[in-house]
Design an enzyme around this catalytic site. Structure first.
Site, PDB file in Angstrom:
ATOM      1  N   ASN A  10       0.878  -1.173   0.000  1.00 53.28           N
ATOM      2  CA  ASN A  10       0.000   0.000   0.000  1.00 53.28           C
ATOM      3  C   ASN A  10       0.914   1.220   0.000  1.00 53.28           C
ATOM      4  O   ASN A  10       1.489   1.572   1.028  1.00 53.28           O
ATOM      5  CB  ASN A  10      -0.894  -0.018   1.254  1.00 53.28           C
ATOM      6  CG  ASN A  10      -1.724   1.248   1.384  1.00 53.28           C
ATOM      7  OD1 ASN A  10      -1.761   2.077   0.470  1.00 53.28           O
ATOM      8  ND2 ASN A  10      -2.375   1.397   2.531  1.00 53.28           N
ATOM      9  N   LYS A  12       0.204   4.193  -0.245  1.00 52.13           N
ATOM     10  CA  LYS A  12      -0.426   5.383   0.345  1.00 52.13           C
ATOM     11  C   LYS A  12      -0.195   6.588  -0.577  1.00 52.13           C
ATOM     12  O   LYS A  12      -0.131   6.409  -1.792  1.00 52.13           O
ATOM     13  CB  LYS A  12       0.073   5.603   1.776  1.00 52.13           C
ATOM     14  CG  LYS A  12      -0.114   4.332   2.625  1.00 52.13           C
ATOM     15  CD  LYS A  12       0.089   4.527   4.096  1.00 52.13           C
ATOM     16  CE  LYS A  12      -0.128   3.202   4.821  1.00 52.13           C
ATOM     17  NZ  LYS A  12      -0.008   3.307   6.273  1.00 52.13           N
ATOM     18  N   HIS A  97      -9.406   1.127   4.930  1.00 56.25           N
ATOM     19  CA  HIS A  97      -8.140   1.345   5.621  1.00 56.25           C
ATOM     20  C   HIS A  97      -8.370   2.299   6.798  1.00 56.25           C
ATOM     21  O   HIS A  97      -9.189   3.221   6.707  1.00 56.25           O
ATOM     22  CB  HIS A  97      -7.103   1.926   4.658  1.00 56.25           C
ATOM     23  CG  HIS A  97      -5.716   1.911   5.238  1.00 56.25           C
ATOM     24  ND1 HIS A  97      -5.296   2.858   6.142  1.00 56.25           N
ATOM     25  CD2 HIS A  97      -4.694   1.040   5.086  1.00 56.25           C
ATOM     26  CE1 HIS A  97      -4.047   2.568   6.510  1.00 56.25           C
ATOM     27  NE2 HIS A  97      -3.666   1.476   5.882  1.00 56.25           N
ATOM     28  N   GLU A  99      -6.759   4.720   7.875  1.00 57.92           N
ATOM     29  CA  GLU A  99      -6.565   6.147   7.563  1.00 57.92           C
ATOM     30  C   GLU A  99      -7.819   6.723   6.908  1.00 57.92           C
ATOM     31  O   GLU A  99      -8.170   7.886   7.142  1.00 57.92           O
ATOM     32  CB  GLU A  99      -5.323   6.314   6.668  1.00 57.92           C
ATOM     33  CG  GLU A  99      -4.041   6.096   7.472  1.00 57.92           C
ATOM     34  CD  GLU A  99      -2.857   5.557   6.684  1.00 57.92           C
ATOM     35  OE1 GLU A  99      -2.862   5.629   5.441  1.00 57.92           O
ATOM     36  OE2 GLU A  99      -1.925   5.043   7.331  1.00 57.92           O
ATOM     37  N   GLU A 169      -5.170  -4.860  10.574  1.00 53.73           N
ATOM     38  CA  GLU A 169      -4.173  -3.801  10.758  1.00 53.73           C
ATOM     39  C   GLU A 169      -4.464  -3.057  12.062  1.00 53.73           C
ATOM     40  O   GLU A 169      -5.279  -2.123  12.073  1.00 53.73           O
ATOM     41  CB  GLU A 169      -4.225  -2.807   9.592  1.00 53.73           C
ATOM     42  CG  GLU A 169      -3.866  -3.411   8.258  1.00 53.73           C
ATOM     43  CD  GLU A 169      -3.280  -2.378   7.308  1.00 53.73           C
ATOM     44  OE1 GLU A 169      -2.245  -2.680   6.703  1.00 53.73           O
ATOM     45  OE2 GLU A 169      -3.822  -1.262   7.197  1.00 53.73           O
ATOM     46  N   GLY A 175       2.675   2.474  10.828  1.00 51.85           N
ATOM     47  CA  GLY A 175       3.608   3.587  10.684  1.00 51.85           C
ATOM     48  C   GLY A 175       4.303   3.969  11.974  1.00 51.85           C
ATOM     49  O   GLY A 175       4.935   5.021  12.063  1.00 51.85           O
ATOM     50  N   SER A 214       3.660  -1.990  10.371  1.00 54.53           N
ATOM     51  CA  SER A 214       5.108  -2.038  10.608  1.00 54.53           C
ATOM     52  C   SER A 214       5.736  -3.390  10.277  1.00 54.53           C
ATOM     53  O   SER A 214       6.650  -3.837  10.966  1.00 54.53           O
ATOM     54  CB  SER A 214       5.434  -1.625  12.046  1.00 54.53           C
ATOM     55  OG  SER A 214       5.017  -0.280  12.281  1.00 54.53           O
TER      56      SER A 214
HETATM   57  P1  13P Z   1       3.233   0.516   7.706  1.00 54.95           P
HETATM   58  O1  13P Z   1       3.751  -0.778   7.125  1.00 54.95           O
HETATM   59  O2  13P Z   1       3.929   1.721   7.205  1.00 54.95           O
HETATM   60  O3  13P Z   1       3.103   0.445   9.193  1.00 54.95           O
HETATM   61  O4  13P Z   1       1.712   0.672   7.142  1.00 54.95           O
HETATM   62  C1  13P Z   1       0.846  -0.373   7.252  1.00 54.95           C
HETATM   63  C2  13P Z   1      -0.377  -0.061   6.483  1.00 54.95           C
HETATM   64  O5  13P Z   1      -1.142   0.806   6.850  1.00 54.95           O
HETATM   65  C3  13P Z   1      -0.620  -0.791   5.226  1.00 54.95           C
HETATM   66  O6  13P Z   1      -1.898  -0.555   4.740  1.00 54.95           O
END
Ligand code: 13P
Length: 254
Positions: A10, A12, A97, A99, A169, A175, A214
């Site tokens: 992803n 982002k 997601h 976010e 997740e 992150g 992560s």
């Molecule tokens: P990170 O791997 O940067 O923690 O992000 C995970 C994520 O949100 C994947 O959709």
């Protein structure tokens, strides 16, 4: 039930014409080291056309990061219809997601609508579920997962999960560099699979449940070794081809 590992990147809101090119070139050049693993990249929507060309001829799947909750095209400024993603070569799309839920106000109902619209267009939804740190500390992880999954199950039925992927997740691991332990991930994944099994054991056994939060080359193997962890949804580490392919290799080695 043998489930094929899936490692999804992803991206982002990251990338540029130049970095996308080198990222895909790097992934493609190492793809043979993890031939049994399914690989998916989800770039920002404006780059789908570029990335589609870059992956041409390589066993790399393309996915969207988001999709409109509307079943018809029309006056929805800024939105992308599922059929448009499909036309641009996407086979998957991420829905729900954290976010999107936290920053853009997506409710369980909106996420469920997106899931349904995506499937109708022939996309495989990657449904993200996960609790915040506060919810985990209050011992509400299972309640949250059941509510988030339940909203989708109630709308589309368990049969829809024959063509879907789930990503667990935990919000506190995204992150932050703070990953769930293999035990925490396995417990959540087993709980999610159990929710599906209560409705349909065969579908529950076949659905892939990815872990996200992560995931890095040095923790991927341990996370993927758990029985109910079928791959990863990777954020930061998916932006470096070496890291991303090391994670794919960890899946291949299982
Ligand atoms: P990170 O791997 O940067 O923690 O992000 C995970 C994520 O949100 C994947 O959709």
């Amino acid at each position: 039930m043998q489930r094929q590992y899936l490692v999804a990147g992803n991206w982002k809101m990251n990338g540029s014409l130049e970095t996308n090119r080198s990222l895909i070139t790097g992934i493609a050049s190492q793809r043979t080291h993890c031939a049994n693993v399914e690989v998916l990249v989800c770039p920002p929507a404006v780059y789908l056309a570029q990335v589609r060309e870059l992956i041409d001829g390589h066993p790399i799947n393309l996915g969207g990061q988001n999709v409109a909750d509307q079943d018809k095209t029309g006056a929805f400024t800024g939105e992308t219809h599922a059929a448009m993603l499909r036309e641009m070569g996407c086979t998957y799309v991420i829905v729900g997601h954290s976010e999107r839920r936290a920053l853009y106000g997506e409710t369980d109902a909106v996420v469920a609508a997106k899931f349904g619209v995506a499937q109708v267009a022939g996309l495989v939804p990657v449904l993200c579920l996960g609790e915040t740190l506060e919810e985990r500390d209050r011992d509400q992880t299972e309640t949250v997962l059941a509510r988030q999954l339940g909203a989708v199950l109630d709308r589309v039925g368990v049969g829809a999960f024959a063509r879907a992927v789930i990503a667990y997740e935990p919000v506190w691991a995204i992150g932050t560099g703070r990953t769930a332990s293999a035990g925490q991930a396995q417990a959540a994944h087993a709980f999610i699979r159990g929710l599906l099994a209560a409705r349909d054991a065969k579908i529950a056994g076949s659905v892939r449940i990815l872990y996200g939060g992560s995931v890095k080359p040095d923790n991927a193997a341990e996370l993927f070794s758990s029985q109910d962890v079928d791959g990863g949804l990777i954020g930061g580490a998916s932006l470096k081809s070496g890291d991303f392919m090391a994670i794919c290799a960890a899946a291949q080695a299982q």
